[in-house]
Write a protein that holds these residues in place. Structure first.
Motif, mmCIF file in Angstrom:
data_model
loop_
_atom_site.group_PDB
_atom_site.id
_atom_site.type_symbol
_atom_site.label_atom_id
_atom_site.label_comp_id
_atom_site.label_asym_id
_atom_site.label_seq_id
_atom_site.Cartn_x
_atom_site.Cartn_y
_atom_site.Cartn_z
ATOM 1 N N PRO A 314 -62.973 51.754 13.940
ATOM 2 C CA PRO A 314 -62.826 50.977 15.185
ATOM 3 C C PRO A 314 -61.629 50.048 15.137
ATOM 4 N N GLN A 315 -60.969 49.925 16.250
ATOM 5 C CA GLN A 315 -59.817 49.036 16.352
ATOM 6 C C GLN A 315 -60.301 47.585 16.472
ATOM 7 N N PRO A 316 -59.493 46.617 16.042
ATOM 8 C CA PRO A 316 -59.892 45.210 16.179
ATOM 9 C C PRO A 316 -60.061 44.810 17.638
ATOM 10 N N GLU A 317 -60.949 43.860 17.865
ATOM 11 C CA GLU A 317 -61.100 43.296 19.208
ATOM 12 C C GLU A 317 -59.843 42.509 19.574
ATOM 13 N N VAL A 318 -59.391 42.665 20.793
ATOM 14 C CA VAL A 318 -58.225 41.937 21.287
ATOM 15 C C VAL A 318 -58.661 41.097 22.477
ATOM 16 N N SER A 319 -58.416 39.816 22.416
ATOM 17 C CA SER A 319 -58.818 38.909 23.487
ATOM 18 C C SER A 319 -57.714 38.804 24.542
ATOM 19 N N VAL A 320 -58.074 38.288 25.696
ATOM 20 C CA VAL A 320 -57.087 38.026 26.742
ATOM 21 C C VAL A 320 -56.050 37.037 26.251
ATOM 22 N N GLU A 321 -56.506 36.039 25.491
ATOM 23 C CA GLU A 321 -55.576 35.033 24.965
ATOM 24 C C GLU A 321 -54.535 35.672 24.037
ATOM 25 N N GLN A 322 -54.961 36.636 23.234
ATOM 26 C CA GLN A 322 -54.005 37.331 22.363
ATOM 27 C C GLN A 322 -53.014 38.160 23.175
ATOM 28 N N LEU A 323 -53.502 38.787 24.230
ATOM 29 C CA LEU A 323 -52.617 39.575 25.086
ATOM 30 C C LEU A 323 -51.593 38.697 25.787
ATOM 31 N N ILE A 324 -52.045 37.580 26.303
ATOM 32 C CA ILE A 324 -51.121 36.654 26.967
ATOM 33 C C ILE A 324 -50.091 36.137 25.970
ATOM 34 N N ALA A 325 -50.527 35.840 24.756
ATOM 35 C CA ALA A 325 -49.582 35.381 23.725
ATOM 36 C C ALA A 325 -48.544 36.462 23.440
ATOM 37 N N GLY A 326 -48.971 37.722 23.417
ATOM 38 C CA GLY A 326 -48.034 38.818 23.205
ATOM 39 C C GLY A 326 -47.034 38.930 24.330
ATOM 40 N N HIS A 327 -47.500 38.814 25.565
ATOM 41 C CA HIS A 327 -46.596 38.859 26.714
ATOM 42 C C HIS A 327 -45.623 37.681 26.685
ATOM 43 N N ARG A 328 -46.119 36.522 26.300
ATOM 44 C CA ARG A 328 -45.228 35.351 26.202
ATOM 45 C C ARG A 328 -44.131 35.577 25.159
ATOM 46 N N GLU A 329 -44.490 36.266 24.076
ATOM 47 C CA GLU A 329 -43.472 36.549 23.054
ATOM 48 C C GLU A 329 -42.415 37.502 23.608
ATOM 49 N N LEU A 330 -42.827 38.507 24.381
ATOM 50 C CA LEU A 330 -41.856 39.412 25.000
ATOM 51 C C LEU A 330 -40.940 38.650 25.952
ATOM 52 N N ILE A 331 -41.522 37.761 26.748
ATOM 53 C CA ILE A 331 -40.725 36.957 27.680
ATOM 54 C C ILE A 331 -39.717 36.102 26.918
ATOM 55 N N ALA A 332 -40.166 35.481 25.846
ATOM 56 C CA ALA A 332 -39.276 34.611 25.062
ATOM 57 C C ALA A 332 -38.128 35.408 24.454
ATOM 58 N N GLN A 333 -38.420 36.595 23.932
ATOM 59 C CA GLN A 333 -37.356 37.428 23.357
ATOM 60 C C GLN A 333 -36.337 37.816 24.424
ATOM 61 N N ALA A 334 -36.822 38.200 25.607
ATOM 62 C CA ALA A 334 -35.907 38.590 26.682
ATOM 63 C C ALA A 334 -35.041 37.413 27.122
ATOM 64 N N ARG A 335 -35.664 36.258 27.315
ATOM 65 C CA ARG A 335 -34.915 35.085 27.779
ATOM 66 C C ARG A 335 -33.851 34.672 26.759
ATOM 67 N N ALA A 336 -34.193 34.719 25.479
ATOM 68 C CA ALA A 336 -33.241 34.330 24.439
ATOM 69 C C ALA A 336 -32.016 35.240 24.440
ATOM 70 N N ALA A 337 -32.194 36.480 24.896
ATOM 71 C CA ALA A 337 -31.085 37.432 24.943
ATOM 72 C C ALA A 337 -30.411 37.470 26.314
ATOM 73 N N GLY A 338 -30.857 36.622 27.236
ATOM 74 C CA GLY A 338 -30.259 36.597 28.565
ATOM 75 C C GLY A 338 -30.639 37.775 29.434
ATOM 76 N N VAL A 339 -31.798 38.379 29.158
ATOM 77 C CA VAL A 339 -32.267 39.538 29.922
ATOM 78 C C VAL A 339 -33.356 39.092 30.887
ATOM 79 N N ARG A 340 -33.228 39.480 32.148
ATOM 80 C CA ARG A 340 -34.235 39.156 33.162
ATOM 81 C C ARG A 340 -35.484 39.999 32.900
ATOM 82 N N VAL A 341 -36.679 39.384 32.995
ATOM 83 C CA VAL A 341 -37.904 40.062 32.606
ATOM 84 C C VAL A 341 -38.905 40.057 33.758
ATOM 85 N N ILE A 342 -39.360 41.255 34.123
ATOM 86 C CA ILE A 342 -40.299 41.459 35.226
ATOM 87 C C ILE A 342 -41.634 41.892 34.647
ATOM 88 N N GLY A 343 -42.699 41.214 35.026
ATOM 89 C CA GLY A 343 -44.034 41.585 34.576
ATOM 90 C C GLY A 343 -44.693 42.527 35.557
#
Length: 426
Positions: A314-343
């Motif tokens: 079985p795969q580990p349980e993933v919470s909404v909070e973990q998913l949001i944290a992952g999306h925030r990391e993607l946003i931060a990486q894009a912003r740091a590189a000057g790339v516009r990010v659409i969710g």
């Protein structure tokens, strides 16, 4: 006059990319060529995110690899240019990869290529070259002017055993194999074996006079990858988006960086590196990228706590909070590189094999955050574009392939229509 402009741009492109021309030499080029060089740039025209070799779902050639084989692969470009280069990856190779020879040509049909368009690919002006383990190489520029939405065929010849390959497991179109060196054959007669995967191909770039940072990356899982679309028809949502933008007079390169089964929060030898880990390579390192559309998280939710694929732990349980944290990391990486990010909101999945009521609550919560948090630069609401008119948890039956998860051709077209080009980087 147009032929003169193309010739000047091509001369500038080849001068710009030739390793043998130093800066002092290029600065003394004729004014027309020097001026062209200052406005030329590499533009990503096609791409595929690479993965470990695996045959967990569909039998292919990835785990055995090649020995005295020619592998012919067809890709459709989303942007044209006066010259091209091919990017090849040995990211997951354990040993150096020896490429005995390679060509690129305009596609005719199937494994056939158009006579007179074959160009031999080189690295450092050598037709045979080696790619170190974990590395990616770009070939030298070749004079092959290509048009937007045109297909090209890349043929790789491996004289020596490669071992397990670096590849992309779901191409949704045929790739071809022949025994022996058939890299320059116009006819595809020798290519009698097929699979639907891409091997070692990471990207095709073109050179043109073009504003910088206008490319769009579609980043995600199998729904971005195009599972459920008609094979060989280029009906994935990024394909449809590229066609729509060009038809509307707002052309942009649109690169598909989806991996089937991929997750934001967890690596997998089958489904690729997690989204937060592969984002730099598959998005930020692509040439000329200005905008990324992020559609990912349904597999984190669906596989959470479940044995997927069946027979695995079985795969580990993933919470909404973990998913949001992952999306925030993607946003931060894009912003740091000057790339516009659409969710992008996650599509309904009621009726899918891994659907649960608990998972649906997570999907609703994540979509609410994507829509209302204001953390993304813009939002594309794919859920509302494809939802059933009678059940908010169900994808419209007219828009899915039969598994209640993946769109069909009509669904992918609706998704492309839901994207607002005004949200792209300018």
């Amino acid at each position: 006059m147009r032929h003169l402009r193309v010739a000047a741009a091509l001369a500038a492109a080849l001068a710009l990319t030739s390793p043998g021309i130093a800066a002092a030499e290029t600065s003394s080029a004729p004014p027309s060529v020097a001026a062209q060089q200052q406005s030329l740039t590499w533009v990503g025209s096609w791409g595929a995110p690479v993965q470990h070799a695996t045959t967990a779902f569909v039998p292919d050639w990835s785990e055995v690899g090649f020995a005295n084989h020619s592998v012919r692969q067809v890709v459709r470009l989303t942007e044209g240019g006066v010259a091209a280069r091919i990017r090849l990856s040995n990211a997951y190779g354990a040993t150096p990869l020896r490429v005995s020879g390679a060509t690129v040509a305009r596609t005719a049909s199937g494994a056939d290529i158009r006579p007179g368009t074959v160009r031999h690919l080189t690295v450092g002006h050598q037709r045979s070259f080696t790619i170190a383990p974990g590395a990616e190489v770009a070939t030298d520029a070749v004079p092959l002017p290509v048009a937007p939405l045109e297909s090209v065929t890349v043929t790789l010849y491996f004289a020596e055993p490669t071992g397990p390959t670096t590849y992309h497991w779901y191409a949704n179109t045929d790739s071809y194999r022949a025994t022996g060196d058939h890299r320059a054959d116009p006819a595809g007669t020798a290519f009698t074996e097929t699979t639907q995967a891409w091997y070692y191909l990471a990207g095709v770039d073109v050179i043109k006079v073009f504003p910088r940072r206008t490319g769009v990356i579609a980043f995600g899982d199998s729904i971005t990858d195009g599972y459920g679309a008609t094979p060989g028809a280029n009906n994935r949502y990024p394909d449809e988006l590229a066609e729509r933008l060009r038809a509307e007079g707002r052309p942009r390169a649109v690169i598909n960086q989806g991996i089937g089964g991929n997750r934001v929060t967890a690596d997998s030898p089958i489904f690729g590196d997690k989204g937060t880990a592969r984002f730099k390579r598959d998005v930020l390192d692509q040439p000329n990228v200005g905008t990324v559309i992020v559609l990912e998280g349904i597999n984190d939710i669906g596989m959470s706590g479940q044995a997927f694929p069946p027979g695995t732990p079985p795969q580990p349980e993933v919470s909404v909070e973990q998913l949001i944290a992952g999306h925030r990391e993607l946003i931060a990486q894009a912003r740091a590189a000057g790339v516009r990010v659409i969710g992008a909101t996650l599509l309904p999945y009621k009726g899918a094999d891994y659907f649960t009521a608990e998972g649906e609550a997570k999907r609703d919560a994540l979509n609410h955050w994507i829509r209302t948090s204001g953390e993304y630069d813009a939002v594309v609401d794919f859920e509302r574009a494809v939802v059933s008119p009678t059940d908010p948890d169900l994808i419209n039956p007219a828009y899915h392939m039969g598994d209640y998860l993946h769109p069909n051709d009509a669904g992918y077209r609706v998704m492309a229509d839901a994207v607002d080009p005004a949200a792209f980087a300018r």
